[in-house]
Write an enzyme that holds these catalytic residues in place. Structure first.
Site, mmCIF file in Angstrom:
data_model
loop_
_atom_site.group_PDB
_atom_site.id
_atom_site.type_symbol
_atom_site.label_atom_id
_atom_site.label_comp_id
_atom_site.label_asym_id
_atom_site.label_seq_id
_atom_site.Cartn_x
_atom_site.Cartn_y
_atom_site.Cartn_z
ATOM 1 N N HIS A 1 10.988 57.368 19.905
ATOM 2 C CA HIS A 1 11.852 58.457 19.441
ATOM 3 C C HIS A 1 12.402 59.201 20.658
ATOM 4 O O HIS A 1 11.711 59.350 21.664
ATOM 5 C CB HIS A 1 11.067 59.409 18.532
ATOM 6 N N SER B 1 20.677 64.316 11.880
ATOM 7 C CA SER B 1 21.296 65.308 10.978
ATOM 8 C C SER B 1 21.646 64.752 9.602
ATOM 9 O O SER B 1 22.672 65.111 9.021
ATOM 10 C CB SER B 1 22.543 65.923 11.617
ATOM 11 N N ASN C 1 10.722 61.993 9.058
ATOM 12 C CA ASN C 1 10.028 62.262 10.320
ATOM 13 C C ASN C 1 9.745 63.762 10.355
ATOM 14 O O ASN C 1 10.643 64.557 10.615
ATOM 15 C CB ASN C 1 10.931 61.831 11.495
ATOM 16 N N TRP C 2 8.490 64.098 10.072
ATOM 17 C CA TRP C 2 8.132 65.515 9.963
ATOM 18 C C TRP C 2 8.003 66.198 11.323
ATOM 19 O O TRP C 2 7.880 67.412 11.387
ATOM 20 C CB TRP C 2 6.814 65.656 9.195
ATOM 21 N N LYS C 3 7.959 65.406 12.382
ATOM 22 C CA LYS C 3 7.782 65.962 13.739
ATOM 23 C C LYS C 3 6.538 66.864 13.760
ATOM 24 O O LYS C 3 5.559 66.518 13.140
ATOM 25 C CB LYS C 3 9.058 66.661 14.187
ATOM 26 N N GLY D 1 18.740 66.882 15.495
ATOM 27 C CA GLY D 1 18.113 68.204 15.614
ATOM 28 C C GLY D 1 19.023 69.381 15.349
ATOM 29 O O GLY D 1 20.218 69.248 15.098
ATOM 30 N N GLY E 1 14.963 63.870 9.689
ATOM 31 C CA GLY E 1 14.096 64.871 10.310
ATOM 32 C C GLY E 1 13.993 66.113 9.452
ATOM 33 O O GLY E 1 13.263 66.139 8.455
ATOM 34 N N GLU F 1 19.778 56.335 16.321
ATOM 35 C CA GLU F 1 19.917 57.788 16.272
ATOM 36 C C GLU F 1 20.640 58.263 17.526
ATOM 37 O O GLU F 1 20.007 58.419 18.576
ATOM 38 C CB GLU F 1 18.542 58.463 16.247
HETATM 39 P P1 PGA Z 1 17.197 65.486 12.264
HETATM 40 O O1 PGA Z 1 16.158 64.607 13.103
HETATM 41 O O2 PGA Z 1 17.394 64.803 10.951
HETATM 42 O O3 PGA Z 1 16.535 66.819 12.129
HETATM 43 O O4 PGA Z 1 18.469 65.533 13.093
HETATM 44 C C1 PGA Z 1 16.217 63.216 13.080
HETATM 45 C C2 PGA Z 1 15.189 62.618 14.012
HETATM 46 O O5 PGA Z 1 14.947 63.181 15.086
HETATM 47 O O6 PGA Z 1 14.572 61.583 13.685
#
Ligand code: PGA
Length: 253
Positions: free
Chosen positions: A94, A212, A8-10, A170, A233, A164
């Protein structure tokens, strides 16, 4: 079932050129995988370019979608637009979208609209906090019951659930959850899915861990946690980390 490793590149990276380079390296890596499959959920603006490069081993997904078919919805993207680009996966619900006002009811409309266009849905669920009374379990149950409300059983083959816990997501997260914890949560999720459909259908839905994930903890979630895959992420933007996660996933039967 192949492990699904979803990136998930956001709201990253900054340019189409960088997105293409990163995708290309995952595509090369993906072509060598036997037990894992990559899905990269990129910002809308890169989807058309990336979709043209995708393969069955390294596919493209969107990070969100709107539930209406067309019309006066400024800034929205419809499931059919994704379908027409050959983007077959979409993340729905999400936590960062939910923070922006996406309720379980809206999630339900999005899931329905996406399934109607034959997209595969990565439904994100997870609690904000843990409490001793098990309130968080009712929270997860509600997310599933409402989010999947009135979704016909036949669509469950296109469903992927990503658990999640928000406290693990994050940069400011307390850290990842544990494989043991995930194993328990996945059992609970399957129990709720079985209530919504039946046991056999529920058992076939891949349940992924997210929050994470990195090259240090990925193997634990897949092996001891028996996760069907991971939603990654930050580490999916770091080519070395993500490729290491893919290599690890490929060793697990
Ligand atoms: P993260 O994000 O791996 O940076 O914690 C995961 C997500 O929000 O899907």
């Amino acid at each position: 079932m192949k492990k699904l490793i979803i990136g998930n590149w956001k709201m990253n990276p900054d340019s189409s050129r960088v997105a293409s380079t990163l995708f290309q390296s995952y595509k090369t890596k993906g072509s060598r995988l036997r037990r894992a499959k990559v899905i990269i959920c990129a910002p809308f603006v890169y989807l058309e370019t990336l979709a043209k490069k995708q393969t069955t081993q390294c596919a493209v997904g969107a990070q969100s979608v709107f539930f209406e078919e067309s019309g006066a919805h400024t800034g929205r993207v419809s499931p059919r637009m994704l379908r027409n680009l050959k983007v077959n996966y979409v993340i729905v619900g999400h936590s960062e979208q939910r923070e922006g006002g996406v309720t379980n009811e809206i999630v339900n409309k999005k899931v329905k609209a996406a399934f109607d266009e034959r997209l595969k849905v990565v439904l994100c669920i997870g609690e904000h906090e843990r409490d001793d009374e098990g309130e968080y379990l009712s929270y997860i149950k509600e997310q599933l019951k409402v989010g999947l409300g009135k979704i016909p059983k036949k669509f469950y083959v296109h469903l992927i659930v990503a658990y999640e816990p928000i406290w693990a997501i994050g940069e400011h997260a307390r850290g990842a959850s544990t494989p043991e914890d995930f194993l328990e949560q996945a059992l609970y999720i399957r129990k709720v899915l079985a209530q919504l459909t039946d046991k056999e259908t529920a058992m076939k839905v891949p349940v992924l861990y997210g929050g994470s994930v990195n090259e240090q903890n990925a193997e634990g979630f897949l092996r001891e946690g028996r996760a069907d895959g991971l939603l990654v992420g930050r580490a999916s933007l770091d080519a070395d980390s993500f490729k290491e996660i893919l290599s690890l996933a490929d060793t697990i039967k």
